[in-house]
Motif scaffolding. Sequence first.
Motif, short mmCIF file in Angstrom:
data_model
loop_
_atom_site.label_atom_id
_atom_site.label_comp_id
_atom_site.label_asym_id
_atom_site.label_seq_id
_atom_site.Cartn_x
_atom_site.Cartn_y
_atom_site.Cartn_z
N MET A 202 13.15 -85.24 47.20
CA MET A 202 14.59 -85.00 47.27
C MET A 202 15.14 -85.53 48.59
N ASP A 203 16.23 -86.31 48.51
CA ASP A 203 16.82 -86.91 49.71
C ASP A 203 17.58 -85.84 50.50
N MET A 204 17.13 -85.58 51.74
CA MET A 204 17.76 -84.57 52.57
C MET A 204 18.76 -85.18 53.55
N THR A 205 19.03 -86.49 53.42
CA THR A 205 20.01 -87.14 54.29
C THR A 205 21.39 -86.54 54.07
N PRO A 206 22.10 -86.12 55.12
CA PRO A 206 23.44 -85.55 54.93
C PRO A 206 24.37 -86.49 54.17
N HIS A 207 25.12 -85.92 53.24
CA HIS A 207 26.01 -86.66 52.36
C HIS A 207 27.45 -86.37 52.77
N ILE A 208 28.19 -87.38 53.16
CA ILE A 208 29.54 -87.21 53.72
C ILE A 208 30.58 -87.88 52.82
N LEU A 209 31.68 -87.16 52.56
CA LEU A 209 32.81 -87.70 51.83
C LEU A 209 33.95 -87.97 52.81
N ILE A 210 34.46 -89.21 52.81
CA ILE A 210 35.61 -89.58 53.63
C ILE A 210 36.83 -89.68 52.72
N ILE A 211 37.85 -88.88 52.99
CA ILE A 211 39.10 -88.96 52.22
C ILE A 211 40.15 -89.51 53.18
N GLU A 212 40.41 -90.81 53.08
CA GLU A 212 41.26 -91.53 54.03
C GLU A 212 41.90 -92.70 53.32
N ASP A 213 43.25 -92.81 53.40
CA ASP A 213 43.95 -93.85 52.63
C ASP A 213 44.11 -95.16 53.38
N GLU A 214 43.88 -95.17 54.68
CA GLU A 214 44.00 -96.42 55.45
C GLU A 214 42.70 -97.21 55.32
N PRO A 215 42.72 -98.38 54.65
CA PRO A 215 41.46 -99.10 54.35
C PRO A 215 40.62 -99.41 55.58
N SER A 216 41.25 -99.87 56.67
CA SER A 216 40.47 -100.24 57.85
C SER A 216 39.80 -99.02 58.47
N MET A 217 40.51 -97.89 58.50
CA MET A 217 39.94 -96.66 59.03
C MET A 217 38.80 -96.17 58.15
N SER A 218 39.02 -96.18 56.83
CA SER A 218 37.99 -95.73 55.90
C SER A 218 36.74 -96.57 56.01
N TYR B 174 23.73 -91.70 57.62
CA TYR B 174 24.30 -90.78 56.64
C TYR B 174 24.56 -91.49 55.32
N ARG B 175 24.55 -90.73 54.23
CA ARG B 175 25.02 -91.25 52.93
C ARG B 175 26.52 -90.97 52.86
N VAL B 176 27.29 -91.98 52.46
CA VAL B 176 28.75 -91.86 52.55
C VAL B 176 29.42 -92.28 51.25
N GLU B 177 30.42 -91.51 50.83
CA GLU B 177 31.33 -91.89 49.76
C GLU B 177 32.75 -91.83 50.30
N THR B 178 33.65 -92.57 49.67
CA THR B 178 35.04 -92.59 50.13
C THR B 178 36.00 -92.30 48.97
#
Length: 233
Positions: free
Chosen positions: A1-17, A29-33
């Motif tokens: 099981m992957d224990m790497t922290p999973h982060i969700l970014i909710i951000e509408d500015e493309p460059s920032m995201s 980190y594992r990241v979704e946007t």
Amino acid sequence: MDMTPHILIIEDEPSMSMGLRDNLEFEGYRVETAMDGRQGWEKAQAGTFDLILLDIMLPQMSGYEVCKLIRGAGMEVPVIMLSAKGEEIDKVLGLELGADDYLTKPFGLRELLARVKAVLRRVQPVSSGASSDERVQIGRLSVEFSKFQAWEADQEIRMSHKEFEILQFLWQHRNEPVSRDQLLEGVWGYAEAPTTRTVDNFMLKLRQKIEQDSRDPRMILTVHGIGYKLVVA
């Protein structure tokens, strides 16, 4: 099981995201946007995340609304709010809605990463001076810190993640005065914390849940000129 922290970014500015995603993935980190509030809320419900980075000014649904929905659904995932708004009232509102931290744009990458690491570290189970599955009695509440659960008699009492963390900090230092700065450093995890008024607001909430009469506190006492003290027998 992957224990790497999973982060969700909710951000509408493309460059920032994109910038946040690239840097967080570089850190391992594992990241979704998500690009708007509604999509962010849908992803938050569908996925299992260890942390959410949530912009406030979003299309479809504001970050405040998303945070309120997350906490209203009983989800305990930590939330760090991101916003160009820097007024104290905006920070207080975000924290009172259940956010764990608040970063004002523009912010430095090192500061963001420090906040992320601090929040992820705090949500890991830690010893509270009792065994991890032991309940402790604090005023009207029976509390199990490892599960972030509290009961009054046989009824479970809903508390925010932050309320549990503050109460746990007080329990670890029971019968000792702790300053507001100690609380901000120990609970929020960094020296430059939002505001000491935030501590006072949370103490008021805890007194309402713990004390027999919150207007005449006997357990969470104000130590004038210092901060607070949790008094237990």
